[in-house]
Each structure stands twice: as C-alpha cells, then as structure tokens.
Write a protein that holds these residues in place. Structure first.
Motif, mmCIF file in Angstrom:
data_model
loop_
_atom_site.group_PDB
_atom_site.id
_atom_site.type_symbol
_atom_site.label_atom_id
_atom_site.label_comp_id
_atom_site.label_asym_id
_atom_site.label_seq_id
_atom_site.Cartn_x
_atom_site.Cartn_y
_atom_site.Cartn_z
ATOM 1 N N TRP A 146 7.038 10.720 -31.220
ATOM 2 C CA TRP A 146 7.823 11.419 -32.252
ATOM 3 C C TRP A 146 7.678 12.917 -32.057
ATOM 4 O O TRP A 146 6.570 13.436 -31.860
ATOM 5 C CB TRP A 146 7.331 11.029 -33.638
ATOM 6 N N SER A 147 8.789 13.623 -32.121
ATOM 7 C CA SER A 147 8.754 15.076 -32.043
ATOM 8 C C SER A 147 9.878 15.642 -32.893
ATOM 9 O O SER A 147 10.860 14.952 -33.198
ATOM 10 C CB SER A 147 8.891 15.556 -30.597
ATOM 11 N N GLU A 148 9.726 16.902 -33.297
ATOM 12 C CA GLU A 148 10.730 17.566 -34.119
ATOM 13 C C GLU A 148 11.020 18.944 -33.541
ATOM 14 O O GLU A 148 10.095 19.679 -33.171
ATOM 15 C CB GLU A 148 10.237 17.708 -35.568
ATOM 16 N N PHE A 149 12.304 19.285 -33.494
ATOM 17 C CA PHE A 149 12.741 20.579 -32.969
ATOM 18 C C PHE A 149 13.604 21.261 -34.020
ATOM 19 O O PHE A 149 14.592 20.693 -34.500
ATOM 20 C CB PHE A 149 13.516 20.391 -31.669
ATOM 21 N N ASP A 150 13.226 22.487 -34.358
ATOM 22 C CA ASP A 150 13.889 23.213 -35.428
ATOM 23 C C ASP A 150 15.035 24.070 -34.903
ATOM 24 O O ASP A 150 14.907 24.779 -33.900
ATOM 25 C CB ASP A 150 12.892 24.137 -36.146
ATOM 26 N N GLY A 151 16.137 24.017 -35.616
ATOM 27 C CA GLY A 151 17.254 24.927 -35.430
ATOM 28 C C GLY A 151 17.736 25.239 -36.829
ATOM 29 O O GLY A 151 16.964 25.646 -37.691
ATOM 30 N N ASP A 152 19.016 25.046 -37.081
ATOM 31 C CA ASP A 152 19.528 24.999 -38.444
ATOM 32 C C ASP A 152 19.544 23.506 -38.780
ATOM 33 O O ASP A 152 20.449 22.772 -38.403
ATOM 34 C CB ASP A 152 20.937 25.589 -38.501
ATOM 35 N N GLY A 153 18.505 23.053 -39.449
ATOM 36 C CA GLY A 153 18.203 21.645 -39.551
ATOM 37 C C GLY A 153 17.183 21.270 -38.491
ATOM 38 O O GLY A 153 16.680 22.131 -37.753
ATOM 39 N N ILE A 154 16.866 19.995 -38.387
ATOM 40 C CA ILE A 154 15.803 19.528 -37.505
ATOM 41 C C ILE A 154 16.311 18.370 -36.663
ATOM 42 O O ILE A 154 16.902 17.426 -37.182
ATOM 43 C CB ILE A 154 14.582 19.041 -38.317
ATOM 44 N N LEU A 155 16.078 18.435 -35.351
ATOM 45 C CA LEU A 155 16.359 17.310 -34.476
ATOM 46 C C LEU A 155 15.060 16.555 -34.246
ATOM 47 O O LEU A 155 14.085 17.115 -33.737
ATOM 48 C CB LEU A 155 16.928 17.790 -33.136
#
Length: 234
Positions: free
Chosen positions: A35-44
């Motif tokens: 599991w991983s999370e990548f931030d932008g405008d919102g989260i992938l």
C-alpha cells in the motif's frame, strides 16, 4: 472535509510508484509493496493485487471523510444502501452500492491535499447519471462542470480531488487525472522516463494519453478553459 483517494489495484506496484513520481505526485510516506499513497490534488493510492487477480488493473472510487456518521445518516435518509464494516487496519468503512451494483467506499482520515497541479479525477460510467449524482452529492461532493448534453458532470471535494460521472455502459470506473500545467511538457517528461505518452486535441479539451504499468490507457485532461458545450455550476 472530504478527500478523493482513488485506489489503483495492480500487480506492478513498484512501476506505479515510479509513474506517480514522474507525474509529479509526492509520496505521503515511503512507498510500501502492499500500500502506498501519493499526494497531488487529492491522493492516489496504490494497492498490490496478485498477478491474475480479478482486482489487478481495477480502480475503485474511495473517499476519505472526517465525519462518517453524518455521511452514513445522509445516505440512509436519502434511501441508499449503505453497509458499515470495520476492516482490519482501516477502521470504520462505509460501502455505498448503487442499483447497478457499482460501489463507492468512504473511510475516515480525511486530510487536506489540494492545490497541486495534478488532480485525481476517477471516472464513474453509468447509463443514467441521476442516481450516481445523488450519491455523490449526499456524500458531500459539490458539482463543478456539467455538459449541456447531460453526458458529463464532475464534482469537487473540499479536501482535494475530483470525481466525474460520464454517460456510458458497464458501470465501470477508470482512473484519470486533470492537469493545470502544460500537457506537452508533462508528455516530454513521461517520454524521457520511458513511458509512452501523446497529446491529442479532443473536441472538448486537450488530453494526454499514457500507457500504465498494467497496459491500459491513463487519460490526463487539461483543465477546461473553453466551456463551449459545458456549464460551470460551482
């Protein structure tokens, strides 16, 4: 507060981690295999799925909220089917099921991740947009832009990210993104990193298409400036 966090299930998480970074998304914590999370405008969110799994290559519409009780009450009052579960390592999770069988999940832990150049924009396809729109509005998303033909409407979340409804069969969900910068420059960056990328002029906008590590197409739409055929709602 609500944050859009589409979940991409994949048998190739490491390749997705690399793609996310090339796109300009920022890891919320050191990427993990499962599991991983990548931030932008919102989260992938990138979720590992075994090769051959039915989930591999699938995208789910997932939202984060700081008030699950209120969302559950609003959805139930509006007559929608809502199931509350407590999966291990996630905490309370709401699953909303549309009459077509398509589901949206909502969990706690909303955080404000907004203003970046690249925004999450999962697409939910439906034969009739009426019910999906009512679900998203009951959850607390705000309509932003709608097509005059009634085949598209997108929504913003106050914590970051977008969700779009698109007329189409199958009730499927696809991962897409919206970019506030120059698509040609982004395409060059992707190509230099070894990813296939091309920019096309669609009737409604400019779109960058790139092949994902799973072999399907990722569409990245430029922010819509010309609203011919569309109406800005909010």
């Amino acid at each position: 507060m609500i944050t859009v966090q589409p979940i991409r299930f994949t048998a190739r998480p490491s390749a997705w981690h690399r793609l996310a970074k090339v796109l300009g998304l920022v890891p919320a914590f050191p990427p993990q295999p499962e599991w991983s999370e990548f931030d932008g405008d919102g989260i992938l969110a990138i979720h590992h799925a075994g090769a051959g799994s039915a989930d591999a290559g699938r995208t789910a519409v997932h939202l984060l909220s700081d008030d699950l009780d209120n969302i559950e009450f609003t959805l139930v009052t509006a007559g929608f089917e809502v199931e509350r579960t407590v999966p291990e390592d996630i905490g309370p999770l709401l699953t909303v099921t549309a009459s077509t069988g398509q589901t949206i999940t909502v969990s706690g832990g909303a955080r404000r991740v907004a203003g970046a150049a690249l925004a999450m924009l999962p697409l939910w396809y439906a034969d009739d947009l009426t019910e999906p729109r009512a679900i998203l509005e009951a959850i607390g998303l705000r309509p932003r832009i709608a097509s005059d033909a009634g085949t598209w409407i997108d929504f913003t979340a106050d914590g970051g990210g977008l969700v779009a409804l698109h007329h189409g069969t199958g009730g499927r969900v696809e991962l897409s993104l919206e970019y506030r910068g120059d698509l040609d420059t982004l395409a060059e960056r992707l190509t230099a990193a070894g990813f296939d990328a091309s920019v096309t002029d669609e009737a409604y906008n400019r779109t960058l298409r790139s092949i994902t590590p799973d072999g399907d197409e990722l569409w990245i739409n430029q922010v819509m400036d010309d609203l011919y055929g569309y109406t800005r709602i909010g």
